[in-house]
Design a protein around this motif. Structure first.
Motif, PDB file in Angstrom:
ATOM      1  N   GLY A   1       0.791  -1.129  -0.005  1.00  0.00           N
ATOM      2  CA  GLY A   1      -0.027  -0.091   0.214  1.00  0.00           C
ATOM      3  C   GLY A   1       0.914   1.390   0.177  1.00  0.00           C
ATOM      4  N   ALA A   2       1.927   1.222   0.649  1.00  0.00           N
ATOM      5  CA  ALA A   2       2.987   2.562   0.856  1.00  0.00           C
ATOM      6  C   ALA A   2       3.439   2.716  -0.388  1.00  0.00           C
ATOM      7  CB  ALA A   2       3.922   2.346   1.869  1.00  0.00           C
ATOM      8  N   ARG A   3       3.978   1.623  -1.409  1.00  0.00           N
ATOM      9  CA  ARG A   3       4.426   1.674  -2.530  1.00  0.00           C
ATOM     10  C   ARG A   3       3.518   2.393  -3.349  1.00  0.00           C
ATOM     11  NH1 ARG A   3       7.638  -0.035   0.584  1.00  0.00           N
ATOM     12  NH2 ARG A   3       7.482   2.079   0.999  1.00  0.00           N
ATOM     13  N   TYR A   4       2.121   1.916  -3.510  1.00  0.00           N
ATOM     14  CA  TYR A   4       1.236   2.599  -4.297  1.00  0.00           C
ATOM     15  C   TYR A   4       1.066   4.203  -4.136  1.00  0.00           C
ATOM     16  CZ  TYR A   4      -0.823  -1.870  -6.198  1.00  0.00           C
ATOM     17  OH  TYR A   4      -1.129  -2.876  -6.818  1.00  0.00           O
ATOM     18  N   ILE A   5       0.944   4.422  -2.850  1.00  0.00           N
ATOM     19  CA  ILE A   5       1.012   5.735  -2.239  1.00  0.00           C
ATOM     20  C   ILE A   5       2.047   6.429  -2.822  1.00  0.00           C
ATOM     21  CG2 ILE A   5       0.941   7.348  -0.298  1.00  0.00           C
ATOM     22  CD1 ILE A   5      -1.186   5.299   0.928  1.00  0.00           C
ATOM     23  N   GLN A   6       3.158   6.073  -2.638  1.00  0.00           N
ATOM     24  CA  GLN A   6       4.430   6.808  -2.923  1.00  0.00           C
ATOM     25  C   GLN A   6       4.542   7.156  -4.490  1.00  0.00           C
ATOM     26  OE1 GLN A   6       7.561   4.287  -1.024  1.00  0.00           O
ATOM     27  NE2 GLN A   6       8.053   6.167  -0.363  1.00  0.00           N
ATOM     28  N   MET A   7       3.797   6.356  -5.356  1.00  0.00           N
ATOM     29  CA  MET A   7       3.763   6.457  -6.846  1.00  0.00           C
ATOM     30  C   MET A   7       2.444   7.141  -7.327  1.00  0.00           C
ATOM     31  SD  MET A   7       6.659   5.509  -7.455  1.00  0.00           S
ATOM     32  CE  MET A   7       6.650   5.988  -9.177  1.00  0.00           C
ATOM     33  N   ASN A   8       1.943   8.077  -6.235  1.00  0.00           N
ATOM     34  CA  ASN A   8       0.662   8.687  -6.361  1.00  0.00           C
ATOM     35  C   ASN A   8      -0.563   7.676  -7.015  1.00  0.00           C
ATOM     36  OD1 ASN A   8      -0.744  10.992  -6.292  1.00  0.00           O
ATOM     37  ND2 ASN A   8      -0.332  11.793  -8.337  1.00  0.00           N
ATOM     38  N   ARG A   9      -0.648   6.688  -6.100  1.00  0.00           N
ATOM     39  CA  ARG A   9      -1.876   5.813  -6.598  1.00  0.00           C
ATOM     40  C   ARG A   9      -2.697   5.595  -5.226  1.00  0.00           C
ATOM     41  NH1 ARG A   9       1.242   1.274 -10.105  1.00  0.00           N
ATOM     42  NH2 ARG A   9      -1.151   0.234 -10.106  1.00  0.00           N
ATOM     43  N   PRO A  10      -3.112   6.630  -4.517  1.00  0.00           N
ATOM     44  CA  PRO A  10      -3.665   6.479  -3.353  1.00  0.00           C
ATOM     45  C   PRO A  10      -4.680   5.577  -3.157  1.00  0.00           C
ATOM     46  CG  PRO A  10      -3.911   8.650  -3.890  1.00  0.00           C
ATOM     47  CD  PRO A  10      -3.182   7.875  -5.114  1.00  0.00           C
ATOM     48  N   ALA A  11      -5.725   5.703  -4.105  1.00  0.00           N
ATOM     49  CA  ALA A  11      -6.728   4.927  -4.518  1.00  0.00           C
ATOM     50  C   ALA A  11      -6.790   3.361  -4.245  1.00  0.00           C
ATOM     51  CB  ALA A  11      -7.731   5.076  -5.546  1.00  0.00           C
ATOM     52  N   GLU A  12      -5.581   2.849  -4.788  1.00  0.00           N
ATOM     53  CA  GLU A  12      -5.191   1.525  -4.595  1.00  0.00           C
ATOM     54  C   GLU A  12      -4.318   1.127  -3.187  1.00  0.00           C
ATOM     55  OE1 GLU A  12      -3.762   0.162  -8.735  1.00  0.00           O
ATOM     56  OE2 GLU A  12      -3.418   2.176  -8.553  1.00  0.00           O
ATOM     57  N   GLY A  13      -3.471   2.354  -2.856  1.00  0.00           N
ATOM     58  CA  GLY A  13      -2.868   2.129  -1.521  1.00  0.00           C
ATOM     59  C   GLY A  13      -3.404   2.294  -0.083  1.00  0.00           C
ATOM     60  N   LEU A  14      -4.410   3.053  -0.060  1.00  0.00           N
ATOM     61  CA  LEU A  14      -5.021   3.443   1.175  1.00  0.00           C
ATOM     62  C   LEU A  14      -5.869   2.225   1.657  1.00  0.00           C
ATOM     63  CD1 LEU A  14      -5.624   5.440   3.411  1.00  0.00           C
ATOM     64  CD2 LEU A  14      -7.568   6.387   2.111  1.00  0.00           C
ATOM     65  N   PRO A  15      -6.530   1.771   1.051  1.00  0.00           N
ATOM     66  CA  PRO A  15      -7.546   0.409   1.662  1.00  0.00           C
ATOM     67  C   PRO A  15      -6.542  -0.621   2.080  1.00  0.00           C
ATOM     68  CG  PRO A  15      -8.283   0.973  -0.702  1.00  0.00           C
ATOM     69  CD  PRO A  15      -7.034   1.880  -0.481  1.00  0.00           C
ATOM     70  N   LEU A  16      -5.224  -0.857   1.503  1.00  0.00           N
ATOM     71  CA  LEU A  16      -4.322  -1.887   1.941  1.00  0.00           C
ATOM     72  C   LEU A  16      -4.078  -1.211   3.474  1.00  0.00           C
ATOM     73  CD1 LEU A  16      -2.435  -2.762  -1.349  1.00  0.00           C
ATOM     74  CD2 LEU A  16      -3.919  -4.228   0.057  1.00  0.00           C
ATOM     75  N   LEU A  17      -3.592   0.079   3.329  1.00  0.00           N
ATOM     76  CA  LEU A  17      -3.020   0.321   4.695  1.00  0.00           C
ATOM     77  C   LEU A  17      -4.123   0.362   5.803  1.00  0.00           C
ATOM     78  CD1 LEU A  17      -0.249   1.525   5.247  1.00  0.00           C
ATOM     79  CD2 LEU A  17      -0.645   1.725   2.659  1.00  0.00           C
ATOM     80  N   GLU A  18      -5.328   0.818   5.673  1.00  0.00           N
ATOM     81  CA  GLU A  18      -6.369   0.791   6.512  1.00  0.00           C
ATOM     82  C   GLU A  18      -6.613  -0.731   7.120  1.00  0.00           C
ATOM     83  OE1 GLU A  18      -8.871   4.962   5.468  1.00  0.00           O
ATOM     84  OE2 GLU A  18      -9.452   3.001   4.370  1.00  0.00           O
ATOM     85  N   LYS A  19      -6.611  -1.673   6.029  1.00  0.00           N
ATOM     86  CA  LYS A  19      -6.742  -3.086   6.589  1.00  0.00           C
ATOM     87  C   LYS A  19      -5.744  -3.527   7.427  1.00  0.00           C
ATOM     88  CE  LYS A  19      -7.834  -7.624   4.877  1.00  0.00           C
ATOM     89  NZ  LYS A  19      -8.157  -8.589   3.966  1.00  0.00           N
ATOM     90  N   ALA A  20      -4.453  -3.047   6.915  1.00  0.00           N
ATOM     91  CA  ALA A  20      -3.223  -3.603   7.860  1.00  0.00           C
ATOM     92  C   ALA A  20      -3.199  -3.005   9.090  1.00  0.00           C
ATOM     93  CB  ALA A  20      -1.838  -3.113   7.128  1.00  0.00           C
ATOM     94  N   ILE A  21      -3.860  -1.668   9.208  1.00  0.00           N
ATOM     95  CA  ILE A  21      -3.717  -0.866  10.737  1.00  0.00           C
ATOM     96  C   ILE A  21      -4.641  -1.543  11.388  1.00  0.00           C
ATOM     97  CG2 ILE A  21      -4.663   1.138  11.500  1.00  0.00           C
ATOM     98  CD1 ILE A  21      -3.300   2.688   9.360  1.00  0.00           C
ATOM     99  N   ALA A  22      -6.140  -2.021  10.786  1.00  0.00           N
ATOM    100  CA  ALA A  22      -6.954  -2.679  11.585  1.00  0.00           C
ATOM    101  C   ALA A  22      -6.654  -3.896  12.347  1.00  0.00           C
ATOM    102  CB  ALA A  22      -8.282  -3.017  10.706  1.00  0.00           C
ATOM    103  N   LEU A  23      -5.550  -4.812  11.730  1.00  0.00           N
ATOM    104  CA  LEU A  23      -4.990  -6.148  11.932  1.00  0.00           C
ATOM    105  C   LEU A  23      -3.759  -5.899  12.774  1.00  0.00           C
ATOM    106  CD1 LEU A  23      -5.390  -7.994   8.453  1.00  0.00           C
ATOM    107  CD2 LEU A  23      -6.937  -8.227  10.717  1.00  0.00           C
ATOM    108  N   SER A  24      -3.019  -4.927  12.839  1.00  0.00           N
ATOM    109  CA  SER A  24      -1.634  -4.681  13.570  1.00  0.00           C
ATOM    110  C   SER A  24      -1.774  -3.610  14.725  1.00  0.00           C
ATOM    111  CB  SER A  24      -0.791  -4.664  12.590  1.00  0.00           C
ATOM    112  OG  SER A  24       0.520  -4.536  13.105  1.00  0.00           O
TER     113      SER A  24
END
Length: 619
Positions: free
Chosen positions: A496-519
């Motif tokens: 998710g972070a790699r997506y966001i760094q490449m200005n693809r936040p719509a793909e990266g943010l859901p992965l980050l939010e799921k990771a945060i909910a689990l960890s």
């Protein structure tokens, strides 16, 4: 005045063709007839090899420049042309801000060297890419039988099965003695390159290799990779005397054979649980004794599953126990009855597995508190560097892992973590040694070779490729990693972070939010990239909410996130404090914040946006 050198293909003293080339290597005249056919046949052999078949971008690059050179259009082979026509970049491509062609050219040179040291060692035509240019050079290579070449061997040097005599395009006859001496060195070069050849992958990323592991060995550098002839874990342990094993977790299921329905419920739940736990193979080895059997010897932890019938289904209980001292580390029970037909039963089991086994989860938190056995202590040190981002911790973890792989080079979790630590040398300047990205890629490829099915090995490959600028292939490795362990929040967050760094936040943010909910014990980078992703999408309220979890400390991701959040909330004092702390840690940040960000993997658009939003535009 432009100097020229004349290149030709020779075979046993006979010139096949003579093509004038500028000193930059650009072909001025087309090749035709036998020379062109030989070059194209050599190209076809390369593209048909396992390594290049699995690396479409490298294959496209090589085919493009070879065909242009053969057609006499070498002068067109500039960075812009290659990016647009071979890589499909848009016509507004800027070679200064996007290093894709330089990066891929370096990869192609190494891939060709690996090919000719392995599969292509007997190829009659060799294609090379001179450093500093993108125009290929061609040379004819003679294969000399060993009995004919024995007289050429230096005293005391064992004759090789074959020698190759490489005659450079344009080498005059009087230079043939020099070429013959060079040819005698090829068996030695091939031997040194064998380690790199062994790192070749049989998947899509097979064409990307670093330098030979042995070439970067130093006091604090990467140990040489093992040969396949002696790479079994048992052999490594017996030779080096170190027990290189992950933590052993035994999963036991209460003996419920007297109640078949209850037994079926428990067994089905255990099946999903064990499947998810086993995906974390770099941290855990999972064993499941049969009901009534003793806990396997050497187990570090036991997770005990128990169940009892209740109206409407089964009530389940789980208990994690430390074998070493008998402590009950953690326990859990189902909040409502479950049954084997329940549709969300697999999700319940998988969430439980994630809570137990993810890198910052329950088992590993207990290990950190009560002491990790060798060799996992080194692995935990490396993982924890991402939370502390302290240079001393990085150095300690790197030394620990390098010592570990020197004793047992088959322990792939150590290679995977080394790859990440090496990228930190480049990104954050932690304890830098020469060529950190070369070492990172070598370590990641070693991990993949040793554990081809491991999600963590692919995750380390993603990290190494991304820092080298191979963005598309890095994302591809990340997707492979996530497919192999879709329950690991660390993989979700990294991708998710790699997506966001490449200005693809719509793909990266859901992965980050799921990771945060689990960890629950996650590093600050999870929350920072979620904050940034929401910020890029214009979801200011969501972004500020993620910023609430950044906390304090000197982690660079925390400081950068606090600066963005301070702008969102209008807190000028906090913005100044966060930026001042970053400047103190990284003096270049204030003078060249955009460069600092891009060195850490942020794309140009995202770097510009951050610099502008935190008030550093113009620096």
């Amino acid at each position: 005045m432009t100097q020229r050198r004349f290149c030709c293909i020779r075979t046993k003293g006979r010139k096949l063709n003579r093509t004038p080339m500028t000193d930059s290597g650009a072909g001025l005249e087309p090749l035709d007839g036998e020379p062109a056919a030989d070059i194209r046949a050599g190209l076809a052999r390369i593209l048909a090899s396992d390594a290049f078949r699995a690396a479409p971008q490298l294959s496209a690059f090589l085919a493009f420049i070879v065909e242009r050179a053969v057609a006499g259009r070498g002068a067109e082979l500039k960075g812009y042309t290659i990016a647009v026509e071979a890589f499909g970049r848009s016509t507004d491509f800027d070679p200064q801000s996007d290093p894709i062609v330089r990066v891929e050219a370096g990869r192609l040179r190494r891939a060709l060297a690996q090919y000719y040291a392995g599969d292509g060692i007997a190829d009659p035509v060799r294609i090379t890419i001179p450093v500093g240019a993108y125009v290929p050079a061609f040379e004819r290579v003679e294969v000399v039988p060993a009995r004919q070449s024995s007289s050429l061997q230096p005293s005391g040097e064992a004759p090789a099965g074959q020698l190759q005599q490489a005659t450079s395009l344009g080498s005059p006859p009087e230079d043939e003695g020099l070429e013959r001496r060079r040819a005698r060195r090829w068996p030695l070069v091939a031997g040194l390159a064998l380690c790199a050849a062994l790192l070749a992958l049989v998947a899509w990323h097979g064409g990307i290799v670093g330098r030979e592991p042995g070439a970067v060995v130093a006091t604090d550098q990467l140990p040489a990779a093992p040969s396949l002839a002696s790479s079994s874990p048992a052999a490594a342990v017996s030779m080096r005397g170190v027990q290189t094993e992950t933590l052993l977790l035994a999963v036991t299921v209460q003996d419920l054979r007297a109640n078949p329905a209850l037994s079926d419920d428990a067994r089905r739940f255990a099946t999903f649980l064990v499947d998810a736990l086993s995906r974390f193979d770099d941290l855990l080895t999972v064993k499941v004794p049969s009901p009534g059997q003793a806990v396997p010897g050497g187990a570090d932890y036991v997770f005990e599953l128990m169940a009892q019938p209740v109206p409407g289904g089964t009530e389940g209980f789980g208990r994690l126990r430390s074998v070493r001292d008998g402590r009950i580390v953690w326990s859990v029970s189902s909040g409502r009855p479950i049954n084997a037909d329940q549709s969300d039963l697999p999700d319940i089991a998988r969430r439980l597995a994630t809570r137990l086994a993810e890198p910052f989860g329950i088992i590993h938190a207990d290990v950190r508190q009560y002491g990790a056995p060798e060799p996992m202590r080194c692995v935990y040190e490396a993982i924890d560097v991402r939370r502390t981002m302290v240079t001393e911790a990085h150095l300690s973890a790197r030394r620990c892992l390098e010592d570990l792989v020197a004793r047992d080079p088959t322990f792939y979790p150590a290679w995977a973590q080394l790859a990440v630590l090496y990228t930190f040398e480049h990104s954050f300047g932690f304890n830098p040694l020469p060529e950190p990205l070369e070492r990172a890629l070598t370590a990641a490829l070693t991990a993949v070779r040793l554990a081809p099915s491991s999600a963590r090995a692919q995750q380390s490959l993603m990290a190494a490729l991304f820092k080298r600028g191979a963005i598309d292939e890095a994302i591809k490795a990340g997707l492979v990693s996530l497919a192999r362990n879709p329950y690991d929040p660390d993989i979700m967050a990294t991708l998710g972070a790699r997506y966001i760094q490449m200005n693809r936040p719509a793909e990266g943010l859901p992965l980050l939010e799921k990771a945060i909910a689990l960890s629950a014990g996650r590093p600050p980078s999870y929350d920072f990239f979620a904050l940034l992703g929401a910020h890029l999408l214009g979801a200011r309220q969501v972004s500020r909410a993620h910023g609430e979890f950044l906390g304090g400390g000197a982690n660079p991701f925390t400081l950068l996130g606090r600066a963005i959040r301070a702008v969102q909330t209008g807190n000028e004092e906090e913005r100044v404090q966060a930026i001042s702390a970053l400047c103190e840690l990284f003096p270049i940040f204030h003078a060249q914040p955009r460069l600092w960000l891009m060195r850490r993997g942020f794309g140009a658009e995202v770097a510009d946006r951050i610099v502008k939003d935190i008030g550093l535009a113009g620096h």
